[in-house]
Scaffold this active site. Structure first.
Site, mmCIF file in Angstrom:
data_model
loop_
_atom_site.group_PDB
_atom_site.id
_atom_site.type_symbol
_atom_site.label_atom_id
_atom_site.label_comp_id
_atom_site.label_asym_id
_atom_site.label_seq_id
_atom_site.Cartn_x
_atom_site.Cartn_y
_atom_site.Cartn_z
ATOM 1 C CD GLU A 161 -2.926 -1.014 2.382
ATOM 2 O OE1 GLU A 161 -3.386 0.128 2.608
ATOM 3 O OE2 GLU A 161 -3.246 -2.022 3.026
ATOM 4 C CG ASN A 162 5.130 1.048 -0.041
ATOM 5 O OD1 ASN A 162 4.798 0.506 -1.101
ATOM 6 N ND2 ASN A 162 6.263 0.750 0.581
#
Length: 277
Positions: A161-162
């Site tokens: 999710e980065n």
């Protein structure tokens, strides 16, 4: 944030993709996957498996790995003491993992999360190195350091999710080459707020994902309670009566993925829907 509190944000709707091997054959558990590990008050891993609700449990998260060889680290919130950098040094889950597996439940380690952990792959060599670490430390390899104990997990889940997607395909290929295991991923997709009832948008997104990605099965990700996400909660009756019938015949539908055990246990979301998913 206190160690017993939820530490990682969760986008309201995810799709869980099973990349290797099908999830079929475990219909008795309602074809439900759940994340466990981000709240010390959610009970033990064995208790989650003994609930009879789940076919798959993802231990969340390995929040530090890659980035040119930095030391990998677990963050399992209030389930263990803090090690270097505020992460779990070790947690012997051998008996719990084996108890889950004895019931036919697959246990995976989830990598990443949405809490800003230090993770990412910078090169092919980095991906290969992380794959070797995961194989030796959590899977079927013979590494001397086993952070969760001696039991071999069934696979790896990617919850990245980065915004740094590079080289995860190489990580997956390197893991697949080492032996039989499950590989899953939790990509994020949009779903309108549940209050507006726009199931059509969900079906459209589902159709796009299932036609554009090669995977053994697709699971629809849902929050287990309204408090589990900023929006996107679907009432159990709406999920089984409206949403699941709308997507079941599209692509390789496998079931649902629930965030997370901490919210699921008191709300009994999985228990309410498992007969209909």
């Amino acid at each position: 944030m206190a160690p017993n509190n939820l530490k990682y944000s969760w986008s309201p709707v995810h799709l869980a993709l099973l990349l290797v091997a099908a999830m079929a054959g475990i219909a008795s558990a309602g074809n439900i996957a759940v994340y466990w590990g981000q709240n010390g008050d959610e009970g033990s891993l064995a208790e989650a498996c003994n609930s009879g609700n789940y076919a798959f449990v993802m231990i969340a998260f390995l929040t530090t790995f890659g980035n040119n060889g930095q030391t990998p680290a677990l963050n399992l919130a209030g389930h263990c003491g803090n090690g270097p950098g505020g992460s779990c040094a070790s947690l012997d889950l051998t008996a719990d993992i084996q108890a889950c597996q004895s019931q036919g439940i697959k246990v995976l380690l989830s990598l990443g999360g949405g809490g800003g952990g230090s993770y990412g792959l910078t090169s092919t060599d980095d991906a290969n190195s992380v794959a070797q670490y995961l194989w030796d430390s959590y899977l079927g390899g013979g590494g001397s350091s086993r952070p969760l104990g001696s039991a071999a997990l069934d696979g790896i889940d990617l919850d990245i999710e980065n915004g740094r997607p590079a080289h995860y395909d190489e990580l997956a290929s390197a893991l697949k080459a080492k032996g039989q295991l499950l590989l899953t991923a939790a990509p994020q997709c949009r779903y309108p707020d549940a209050d507006n009832g726009d199931v059509g948008s969900l079906v459209s997104a589902w159709r796009s994902w299932t036609s554009g990605v090669k995977a053994g099965s697709f699971y629809l990700g849902v929050p287990a309670a309204k408090a589990a996400a900023n929006n996107g909660y679907i009432e159990p009756a709406d999920l089984t009566a409206t949403v699941i019938p709308a997507i079941r015949g599209i692509g390789s539908y496998g079931g649902i993925m629930v965030w997370n055990r901490y919210f699921d246990e008191p709300n009994n979301y999985s228990g309410q829907v498992k007969a209909g998913v």
